[in-house]
Design a protein around this motif. Structure first.
Motif, PDB file in Angstrom:
ATOM      1  N   GLY A 167      -9.135  11.850  59.143  1.00 48.28           N
ATOM      2  CA  GLY A 167     -10.094  12.769  58.554  1.00 48.28           C
ATOM      3  C   GLY A 167      -9.503  14.160  58.521  1.00 48.28           C
ATOM      4  N   VAL A 168      -9.840  14.945  57.498  1.00 47.10           N
ATOM      5  CA  VAL A 168      -9.296  16.298  57.402  1.00 47.10           C
ATOM      6  C   VAL A 168     -10.239  17.333  57.983  1.00 47.10           C
ATOM      7  N   ALA A 181     -13.695  12.035  55.890  1.00 43.54           N
ATOM      8  CA  ALA A 181     -13.077  11.882  54.576  1.00 43.54           C
ATOM      9  C   ALA A 181     -11.651  12.409  54.587  1.00 43.54           C
ATOM     10  N   GLY A 182     -10.763  11.718  53.873  1.00 43.88           N
ATOM     11  CA  GLY A 182      -9.372  12.118  53.826  1.00 43.88           C
ATOM     12  C   GLY A 182      -8.657  11.810  55.120  1.00 43.88           C
ATOM     13  N   ASP A 190      -8.629   5.601  53.928  1.00 41.70           N
ATOM     14  CA  ASP A 190     -10.079   5.387  53.875  1.00 41.70           C
ATOM     15  C   ASP A 190     -10.374   4.143  53.044  1.00 41.70           C
ATOM     16  N   LEU A 191     -11.102   3.193  53.616  1.00 47.35           N
ATOM     17  CA  LEU A 191     -11.518   1.984  52.900  1.00 47.35           C
ATOM     18  C   LEU A 191     -12.793   1.474  53.557  1.00 47.35           C
ATOM     19  N   GLY A 199      -7.362   4.805  50.214  1.00 47.51           N
ATOM     20  CA  GLY A 199      -6.669   6.024  49.819  1.00 47.51           C
ATOM     21  C   GLY A 199      -6.977   7.185  50.724  1.00 47.51           C
ATOM     22  N   ASN A 200      -6.492   8.344  50.317  1.00 46.68           N
ATOM     23  CA  ASN A 200      -6.754   9.591  51.013  1.00 46.68           C
ATOM     24  C   ASN A 200      -7.902  10.274  50.278  1.00 46.68           C
TER      25      ASN A 200
END
Length: 467
Positions: free
Chosen positions: A37-38, A46-47, A89-90, A173-174
């Motif tokens: 995560g960001v 997310a990310g 992320d999936l 993906g990111n």
């Protein structure tokens, strides 16, 4: 996104401080783990940290009868630090195989996090390809404002919508807007169906009763702006100024109702270029599904999705998003007002140019009576929604557009349009934050004081004093 049909209830959500400040977690004695995560204020998972994606190659096959999706994602990325592991992320789906640079990699699942452990790790600066094979029944997700996204089943196929986090329902993906990439998407479906996506159709081949449609997106795209629409469509292919390809796919039930508005697409595109600068992509078009297939329009890159025949204002809104949101993409979800304020203000400008209310008249009516239509208009500032549910709330759209109008009123029309076109050029195909925008405006017009606009209209609580 078209706001008119989105519902925004008051859903409590924890604010987690400044965005994009997540640290990298220790992974093992041999290296480090990219952060799962960001640290986005509204969507902290997310990310992911530790790498930057440059390209997604998605190979998908979908059977509407069984609702089964089979996919392989080939993800090209560059490590931004030494990595013993990294996350993708999936949400849902069964992962059957993961490789990094062709070698089998370890993988674990924890909620939406797929943690990949490449053999031997990755060095900072190394470019690598990860392949993930997966299958299953993709999910329809409900985001904090209770909108449906992810993989939406339709009467004759499916529709994939990603804002803000729905894309993780159909490919790993990111999945944060700060990491944009190019795409190749191949979708195999029964031969009586069409698969539509972003960019340009580079091929369609039928074998044994199934057709594979291959789409190429050469310009960087945030994953939330990616789409796949599967169904029976009436497809129209044409071109507009300088040969720009136009691909329009309309559900047969919507062809008649959509004809008049879609015929104005070339006119809207020309108008938008006059106002916002050169079109940033290599094709344009539309996807029109049935109203029951989705509750909102969405600015999927190059090919916005509409739930039924759009009106002209909605067409203008989503086309404006190609500049504001798709090309100039928010750095974090807190910056979403930069998307929606400009797209909403585009509607005001279009109405003005069409001989309707001026933008000043729209602003005044909204200031005087806006809460009659938008009950929560003054409930939070557009640049600081309180919860994740509010990032698509009325203040983001309507009060955000009022911020843009206040800038126009302050600097005058000539300088305003120079500002807008300079902004879209400066951040073309990139990401930008609210601070980037306010700094840009101040630097371009150094003789004006914008403090009151920022303090009262962009960040201020409650209804500002009449300007």
């Amino acid at each position: 996104m078209s706001r008119s049909v989105r519902l925004v209830p008051a859903v409590a959500f924890l604010s987690l401080g400044l965005v994009l400040t997540a640290c990298e977690d220790s992974g093992s004695p041999d290296g480090a783990r990219g952060a799962p995560g960001v640290g986005d204020r509204y969507f902290p998972k997310a990310g992911n940290g530790g790498y930057d994606v440059s390209h997604y190659g998605l190979t998908l096959a979908y059977d509407p009868g069984t609702h089964r999706l089979t996919g392989t994602a080939a993800i090209t990325a560059r490590a931004t630090r030494d990595l013993a592991s990294f996350d993708l992320d999936l949400q849902g789906m069964e992962v059957t195989k993961v490789t990094v640079e062709g070698a089998a990699a370890g993988a674990d699942r924890d909620g939406q996090e797929l943690t990949v452990r490449p053999p031997g790790g990755l060095d900072k600066g190394e470019t690598f390809e990860t392949r993930v094979s997966y299958s299953g029944t993709p999910r329809t997700l409900t985001d904090p404002d209770r909108s449906k996204e992810g993989w939406l089943r339709t009467e004759d196929g499916a529709l994939a919508l990603g804002e803000p986090t729905g894309s993780m329902a159909w490919f790993p993906g990111n999945h944060h807007p700060s990491d944009k990439a190019t795409y190749d998407i191949a979708v195999t479906v029964p031969e009586d169906l069409t698969a539509v996506s972003n960019g340009e159709l580079s091929g369609a081949r039928t074998v044994n009763g199934r057709t594979t449609f291959t789409w190429h997106t050469a310009e960087p795209m945030a994953s939330y702006a990616a789409t796949v629409a599967i169904g029976r469509y009436t497809v129209t292919r044409s071109s507009i100024r300088d040969g720009l390809p136009v691909y329009v796919a309309v559900d047969p039930s919507q062809v008649s109702a959509s004809r008049r508005v879609l015929a104005r697409l070339p006119e809207v595109m020309e108008w938008a270029e006059d106002n916002f600068g050169p079109y940033p992509f290599s094709s344009t078009g539309a996807i029109v599904d049935r109203p029951e297939d989705s509750a909102y329009a969405l600015e999927t890159q190059t090919r916005p999705v509409y739930p039924g025949a759009p009106d002209t204002e909605t067409l203008v809104h989503e086309i404006a998003h190609q500049w504001f949101g798709d090309s100039v993409t928010p750095r974090t979800w807190q910056d979403m007002w930069l998307n929606e304020s400009f797209a909403t203000y585009a509607e005001w400008l279009w109405t003005e140019d069409e001989g309707g209310d001026t933008a000043e008249e729209t602003f005044t009516e909204l200031y005087d009576h806006g809460e009659d239509t938008y009950e929560d208009l003054w409930s939070f500032p557009p640049a600081e929604p309180t919860t994740a549910a509010q990032i698509s709330g009325d203040p983001v759209y309507q009060r955000g557009a009022m911020v843009i109008h206040r800038i126009r009123r302050t600097v005058g029309d000539d300088t305003f349009y120079d500002l807008v076109q300079g902004w879209t050029a400066a951040h073309r195909h990139g990401n930008a934050s609210t601070e980037d925008f306010t700094t840009y405006v101040e630097q371009q017009v150094p003789d004006e004081d914008f403090t009151g606009i920022w303090d009262d209209w962009l960040y201020g609580e409650g209804k500002p004093e009449r300007p």
